[in-house]
Every structure is written in structure tokens, then in C-alpha cells.
Design an enzyme around this catalytic site. Structure first.
Site, PDB file in Angstrom:
ATOM      1  N   LYS A  71      12.050   8.139 -17.698  1.00 24.80           N
ATOM      2  CA  LYS A  71      12.390   6.945 -18.626  1.00 24.80           C
ATOM      3  C   LYS A  71      11.584   6.976 -19.953  1.00 24.80           C
ATOM      4  O   LYS A  71      12.429   6.807 -20.789  1.00 24.80           O
ATOM      5  CB  LYS A  71      11.967   5.583 -17.833  1.00 24.80           C
ATOM      6  CG  LYS A  71      12.630   5.285 -16.576  1.00 24.80           C
ATOM      7  CD  LYS A  71      14.074   5.088 -16.928  1.00 24.80           C
ATOM      8  CE  LYS A  71      14.124   3.480 -17.583  1.00 24.80           C
ATOM      9  NZ  LYS A  71      15.657   3.040 -17.765  1.00 24.80           N
ATOM     10  N   THR A  80      11.086   0.535 -18.870  1.00 22.66           N
ATOM     11  CA  THR A  80      10.207   0.105 -17.817  1.00 22.66           C
ATOM     12  C   THR A  80       8.858   0.045 -18.255  1.00 22.66           C
ATOM     13  O   THR A  80       8.586   0.936 -19.358  1.00 22.66           O
ATOM     14  CB  THR A  80      10.174   0.949 -16.428  1.00 22.66           C
ATOM     15  OG1 THR A  80       9.237   0.444 -15.556  1.00 22.66           O
ATOM     16  CG2 THR A  80      10.221   2.280 -16.747  1.00 22.66           C
ATOM     17  N   ASP A  81       8.067  -0.761 -17.766  1.00 22.48           N
ATOM     18  CA  ASP A  81       6.391  -0.855 -18.241  1.00 22.48           C
ATOM     19  C   ASP A  81       5.761   0.594 -17.736  1.00 22.48           C
ATOM     20  O   ASP A  81       4.611   0.884 -18.135  1.00 22.48           O
ATOM     21  CB  ASP A  81       5.857  -1.908 -17.909  1.00 22.48           C
ATOM     22  CG  ASP A  81       5.762  -2.307 -16.264  1.00 22.48           C
ATOM     23  OD1 ASP A  81       6.348  -1.330 -15.495  1.00 22.48           O
ATOM     24  OD2 ASP A  81       5.043  -3.217 -15.770  1.00 22.48           O
ATOM     25  N   GLU A  82       6.428   1.183 -16.667  1.00 21.94           N
ATOM     26  CA  GLU A  82       5.774   2.341 -16.118  1.00 21.94           C
ATOM     27  C   GLU A  82       5.443   3.621 -17.296  1.00 21.94           C
ATOM     28  O   GLU A  82       4.693   4.307 -17.067  1.00 21.94           O
ATOM     29  CB  GLU A  82       6.292   2.943 -14.935  1.00 21.94           C
ATOM     30  CG  GLU A  82       6.682   1.888 -13.796  1.00 21.94           C
ATOM     31  CD  GLU A  82       6.965   2.281 -12.506  1.00 21.94           C
ATOM     32  OE1 GLU A  82       6.800   3.514 -12.343  1.00 21.94           O
ATOM     33  OE2 GLU A  82       7.250   1.491 -11.420  1.00 21.94           O
ATOM     34  N   TYR A 113      10.040   9.796 -12.138  1.00 22.65           N
ATOM     35  CA  TYR A 113      10.682   8.668 -12.719  1.00 22.65           C
ATOM     36  C   TYR A 113      10.226   8.094 -14.045  1.00 22.65           C
ATOM     37  O   TYR A 113      11.005   8.173 -14.996  1.00 22.65           O
ATOM     38  CB  TYR A 113      10.692   7.478 -11.831  1.00 22.65           C
ATOM     39  CG  TYR A 113      10.938   5.939 -12.158  1.00 22.65           C
ATOM     40  CD1 TYR A 113      12.434   5.794 -12.553  1.00 22.65           C
ATOM     41  CD2 TYR A 113      10.255   4.948 -12.631  1.00 22.65           C
ATOM     42  CE1 TYR A 113      12.599   4.661 -13.234  1.00 22.65           C
ATOM     43  CE2 TYR A 113      10.686   3.861 -13.023  1.00 22.65           C
ATOM     44  CZ  TYR A 113      11.994   3.484 -13.443  1.00 22.65           C
ATOM     45  OH  TYR A 113      12.407   2.283 -13.846  1.00 22.65           O
TER      46      TYR A 113
END
Ligand code: NAD
Ligand code: DAU
Length: 378
Positions: free
Chosen positions: A187, A134-136, A183
Site C-alpha cells: 500500500k 491505510t494508516d498501516e 500488505y
């Protein structure tokens, strides 16, 4: 490659990837490996479940022994790894589950794949471990312009010259990791493990980091399906904070197409960013959704705006995400196929036409869960 495991194939993005691969590659055996947590739903795959090149295996990615056995039994050549706990709000309430699945689960898959592939005469030749992230992991971007111009403004900072942006910075493949939620921290950790298996053992790995996906089969805890469903039921629309946060939205089938291209043609050990050059402030996106749902339901246009309810902000809420996917566009020729207006119309229609799918989910435990979340945020 012939025998491919797709983890998390019963979830939102995974089900689109499984469908694409099963339909496009009849010569591959596609094994959908999923634990069926609250987010896994085999109804997402009803149209392909009887295809001869498709098989479902219920398994926890943390079960090392079971996965190692499966690698041997199925002579697995490729792994596309999507299984994860994916919802930021849940990670704030229950970080351990996120560390277990996203970190230990990924490590367990890597180690089982390593042991099996290294036991073969050809070793890693023709094998691939593709990790979907993810970009997060990159953290949050500012919403400023050096000359004080009010966002959104047209930017030339990326390959998409005419796109409207809320800041001059973007996430690149080289951007330093700076995750904020449990989260994204989990990741990020899993991404590091995947790269470490390449650097240490020579495993042929690829990592991609994608922006917010939207489209059919998304679990209704996420903004877009939750709000479409709440408008239909005349329930409040809980907007976190002032609704000023910016996300970069990509239609889920465009992500699945990118995964297909990268799995087959991406360079080993590389990272690719995937994004839509499609930034929206939450509140603006919510108003477009309301307009579309009202029109399709025959309500006076915009009348559901009265359902908007500002609630306490998400803890550690990242301000802005914006992916630069120039590398993927230039190297592999991928680009998003849908304009946002077209994508959101398709998405709203799908949820309204598939109310049984939605009702089957919201009638269970989940209903209680999101009521709790709503009370917590008020
Ligand atoms: P999702 O929550 O809809 O689906 C996750 C799937 O993983 C479910 O089917 C669930 O049953 C399965 N799963 C969870 N824990 C498992 C375990 N221990 N063992 C086996 N299966 C398990 O998630 P999604 O939105 O489809 O996201 C898929 C992947 O893509 C995730 O890795 C996520 O981090 C990443 N991603 C998502 C987005 C997005 O906008 N949704 C964007 C970028 C990246
Ligand atoms: O950027 C990629 C990420 O996008 C993925 O890695 C995650 O798995 C996926 O869940 C998504 O994360 P977000 O937190 O951005 O998605 P979510 O749909 O939860 O929220 C989108 C925005 O809307 C965010 O700014 C929070 C806000 N929001 C969300 C909900 C559920 C609200 O204002 N109200 C809500 O009820």
C-alpha cells in the site's frame, strides 16, 4: 464530473462508497470495476444493482489494455480507487499477490488514466484520481506516557480533547512511512506512485489514509465479523498474542462520507488522514463484542468469554495505530457520526440479521482457508 469509476466496489468499503454515490448522485454514472476475488461479493450491492446510474464491470485492475479501453468508452472523469488485497494475514502467506494487485494494479490504473486524460483537449481539467489507503503505511506507535501514566489516558494532543488514548503519539499526514507487513509495504508503494503521478505529470491526485473500518458487509476473515460469526457457532475466538494491540475503529459509513467530501472538496495533491479518535485494545473490544452478541442471542451475558483462545501472535504485529484526523475535521468539517457503542450494536445486529449473507461466504473455500489459518496460529 459525470462518469466515475469506483474500483473494488464489490468489497467491504467499496460497496458502501458505491451505494452512497449511486443514491446521492443520480446525475453521475457510477461504474463499479471489480475482479471479484474471494473478497468481492455482488450480494453487497443487491439494493442498488438495478439503478439506471449504476453499472458493474468485471475487470482486473492489472489489465492495462482493458482499463485504457474502458477509460475511452466511458469517458471517465474521476476514479476512486479502493481495489486491493486487504488482509494482513494473507499478505504474510502470499506477498506476491499483494505486490501485483496493490502496486502494479495501481500503476496500471494511473498510466491508463494519464494516457486518456492527456489525449483530451481539456487534459486534466475537471479530472480526479483519488486513492484510498491505510494508516498501516505509517508503521506502529508506542504505548507509553512520558510521566509513566498507565494507558488509556485522556489526551489533549489532538483535536479531540476528550478521547482516550494508549500513547501520546499519533499518525499525522506528515508522519514518515514505515510499513511492516507485505500488505502495508505494498500500500505504501502504491501511495508513492500516486503522488509521483502528480509531481511528475501533473495528474490531479488525492490520497487518504484511514484507520480500521467496521460495519456491515466486511469479509469474515477480519476480526469483528469473524468473531461475531464464531460466537454464533460456538467456535474458538483466536486472539493473537495477548490481545494487547490497539486499533482505532471507524464506522464504515463515516469513511464513505469522508470519501464523498474529499472527492468533491479535497485539495489536489493533498493527503488527508481519516480516523475515529476511537482506540481500543483488541481484548477489550472483543469483550464488548461478546457482551453484545450474548445479549442479542439471549445467552447469559459474557458467557461466550469461554471461547477466547490465545494463539501465536501475527508475525510483525503492529502494536498500536492511532490516527489524528484534525486536518480533515478543520478543513472540510468532517467528523465521525457514530459513537462506538452505537456502531458496534448496529454492526452486531446486522450480522445476526443477515446470517444468509454470512453463511453463503463461510460455506465455501473460505471455510477451509480460515480453518488452516487457525491451525497455523495455534
Ligand atoms: P476488501 O478486501 O473487502 O475488498 C477489496 C475489493 O477489491 C474486493 O471487491 C476485490 O474483489 C477487489 N479486488 C481485489 N483485487 C482486485 C484486482 N486485481 N482487480 C480488481 N478488483 C480487485 O477490502 P476493504 O477492506 O473494503 O478495503 C478497501 C480499500 O480500503 C483497500 O484499498 C484497503 O487498503 C483500504 N483500507 C481498508 C481499511 C479497512 O479497515 N478495511 C482501512 C483503511 C484503508
Ligand atoms: O488500519 C487499517 C487496516 O485495518 C486496513 O488497512 C486493513 O485492510 C484491515 O484489514 C485492518 O487491518 P488489521 O490487521 O488491523 O485488521 P484485522 O481485522 O485483521 O485485525 C484487527 C486486530 O485484531 C489486529 O491487531 C489483529 C487482531 N486479530 C485479528 C484476527 C483476524 C486477532 O487477534 N485475531 C484474529 O483472528
Amino acid at each position: 464530473m459525470k462518469n466515475i469509476v469506483i474500483t473494488g466496489g464489490a468489497g467491504f468499503i467499496g460497496s458502501h462508497v458505491v451505494r452512497l454515490f449511486v443514491n446521492k448522485y443520480p446525475e453521475y454514472n457510477i461504474i463499479n470495476l471489480d475482479k471479484l476475488t474471494y473478497a468481492g461479493n455482488l450480494a453487497n450491492l443487491k439494493d442498488i444493482e438495478d439503478k439506471p446510474n449504476y453499472k458493474f464491470v468485471k475487470m482486473d485492475i492489472c489489465d492495462f489494455e482493458a482499463f485504457y479501453q474502458l477509460m475511452q468508452d466511458e469517458k471517465v472523469d474521476g476514479i476512486i480507487h479502493l481495489a486491493a488485497e486487504s488482509h494482513v494475514d494473507r499478505s504474510i502467506k502470499d506477498p506476491f499477490t499483494f505486490a501485483r494487485t496493490n502496486v502494479m494494479g495501481t500503476l496500471s490504473l494511473l498510466q491508463a488514466a494519464k494516457l486518456y486524460w492527456e489525449s483530451l483537449p481539456e487534459k486534466y481539467e475537471g479530472k480526479r484520481f483519488y486513492h484510498i489507503s491505510t494508516d498501516e503505511v505509517y508503521g506502529a506507535l508506542e504505548m507509553t506516557h512520558p510521566e509513566g501514566i498507565e494507558p488509556p489516558f485522556t489526551t489533549t494532543a489532538s483535536s479531540s480533547e476528550h478521547h482516550l488514548a494508549y500513547g501520546t503519539e499519533f499518525f499525522y499526514e506528515t508522519t514518515k512511512y514505515n510499513p511492516h507487513s507485505p500488505y502495508s509495504a505494498a500500500k505504501a508503494s502504491s501511495d508513492h506512485f500516486v503522488r509521483a503521478y502528480h509531481d511528475t505529470y501533473g495528474m490531479p491526485t488525492i490520497v487518504t489514509n484511514c484507520s480500521n473500518n467496521y460495519g456491515p458487509y466486511q469479509f469474515p476473515e477480519k476480526l469483528i465479523p469473524l468473531f461475531i460469526n464464531n460466537i454464533r457457532h460456538r467456535k474458538p475466538l483466536p486472539v493473537y498474542g495477548k490481545g494487547e494491540n490497539v486499533r482505532d475503529w471507524l464506522y464504515v459509513e463515516d469513511h464513505a462520507r469522508a470519501i464523498d467530501m474529499i472527492f468533491h472538496n479535497g485539495k489536489i495533491a493533498e493527503t488527508y488522514n481519516i480516523g475515529g479518535f476511537n482506540e481500543w485494545k483488541n481484548i477489550d473490544l472483543i469483550k464488548v463484542m461478546i457482551k453484545t452478541v450474548d445479549r442479542l442471542l439471549g445467552n447469559p451475558e459474557g458467557s461466550s468469554e469461554e471461547l477466547i483462545t490465545y494463539v501465536t501472535d501475527r508475525a510483525g504485529h503492529d502494536l498500536r495505530y492511532a490516527i489524528d484526523s484534525t486536518k480533515l475535521q478543520k478543513e472540510l468539517g468532517w467528523e465521525p457520526s457514530l459513537q462506538f457503542e452505537e456502531g458496534i450494536e448496529k454492526t452486531v445486529r446486522w450480522y445476526l440479521d443477515n446470517q444468509e449473507w454470512m453463511d453463503n461466504i463461510t460455506s465455501g473455500e473460505y471455510e477451509k482457508y480460515y480453518d488452516d489459518m487457525y491451525r497455523m496460529n495455534k
